[in-house]
Design an enzyme around this catalytic site. Structure first.
Site, short mmCIF file in Angstrom:
data_model
loop_
_atom_site.label_atom_id
_atom_site.label_comp_id
_atom_site.label_asym_id
_atom_site.label_seq_id
_atom_site.Cartn_x
_atom_site.Cartn_y
_atom_site.Cartn_z
N ASP A 1 -5.91 -4.10 -1.77
CA ASP A 1 -4.86 -3.79 -0.80
C ASP A 1 -4.12 -5.03 -0.29
O ASP A 1 -4.71 -5.94 0.29
CB ASP A 1 -5.52 -3.07 0.37
CG ASP A 1 -4.53 -2.44 1.33
OD1 ASP A 1 -3.36 -2.85 1.35
OD2 ASP A 1 -4.93 -1.53 2.07
N SER B 1 0.83 -1.20 0.00
CA SER B 1 0.00 0.00 0.00
C SER B 1 0.87 1.26 0.00
O SER B 1 1.69 1.44 -0.89
CB SER B 1 -0.96 -0.05 1.20
OG SER B 1 -2.01 0.88 1.05
#
Length: 268
Positions: free
Chosen positions: A147, A27
């Site tokens: 993610d 991320s």
């Protein structure tokens, strides 16, 4: 936004000509890690400070208009290609292996994708940083991803399995932090992807177990860990420029303080 701490740490490494053989990011960690690979210190804090209040950078307005809380066109095209150019060529020739962690929504498992050409593989970066609940899935070769932090927030073990046996781990939470479940986890938003749903529910336990392993390896001197020396209470969607700047400066401060240990650890 809390991940800007990582950018501060990496900028100190670059300013002291400390470059590793490989980088793995998740991320925001992947977003800041790529500027380390391309040898561009202060790039992250520069564009974060300039655009953090723009609705196109990260906002609920972007979510309503595009389905993504982080505006895809602005953040992954306009900024790196025109507004604050990313050095794609230096990324390719740096000699640093770069991996992004993404979560396969079908399997619920983390995948560690090596990026050799970030211009061509920008969707891999985007998948790693697309937060659940507020992002559309990113399709890579027809498979939906989100993610990487859902399945593996701190991919130390995965990096070790790739052959990197001397690791500097940068965390963005203070010592003693423990993750708890989110209220959003009660929302059945991923009925179509039960394995991904399970990964979301298992995330706190998996994260905390990883922290426990890191503590043991840190105590044994097997890894070096840099984490915030104090809690600045920077939120995930922080808009306060001063708090963002202070979080970045804390990363620089903590890395400077640890610099002799880092140099000794890597033998530089």
């Amino acid at each position: 936004m809390r991940g800007i701490y990582t950018a501060g740490v990496l900028d100190i490494l670059m300013e002291n000509d400390i470059y590793t053989d490989g980088v793995i990011g998740v991320s925001a960690g992947a977003i800041h890690g790529c500027s380390y690979v391309s040898h561009q210190p202060r790039r992250s804090i520069r564009y974060y400070m300039k655009y953090c209040k723009s609705w196109r950078f990260m906002s609920f307005r972007s979510l309503l208009l595009t389905g993504n809380i982080v505006n895809t066109r602005f953040c992954y095209q306009e900024i790196p290609e025109r507004l604050d150019p990313f050095d794609y060529q230096k990324f390719i020739t740096s000699g640093i292996e770069f991996y992004v962690t993404c979560t396969n929504m079908k399997t619920g498992k983390a995948e560690y994708i090596r990026c050799t050409d970030l211009h061509r593989q920008i969707d891999c970066m985007r998948a790693s940083a697309s937060m659940p609940y507020v992002s559309r899935p990113v399709y890579l070769n027809g498979t939906p991803y989100l993610d990487g932090g859902v399945a593996d927030s701190i991919p130390l073990e995965a990096f070790q399995s790739l052959g990197f046996n001397r690791n500097l781990v940068v965390l963005t939470q203070v010592d003693g932090y423990q993750k708890h479940g989110s209220r959003l986890d009660k929302v059945d938003a991923y009925r179509k992807y039960p394995n991904f749903r399970k990964a979301l529910l298992d995330r706190p336990q998996q994260y905390n177990e990883t922290l426990a392993r890191i503590k043991k390896e840190e105590a044994a001197g097997e890894i070096l860990v840099i984490r915030p020396s104090r809690d600045l209470h920077v939120h995930r969607m922080e808009k306060d420029r001063e708090k963002i700047r202070l979080m970045y400066m804390l990363g620089r401060h903590d890395a400077k303080k640890a610099l002799p240990r880092i140099q000794k650890f890597f033998g530089v």
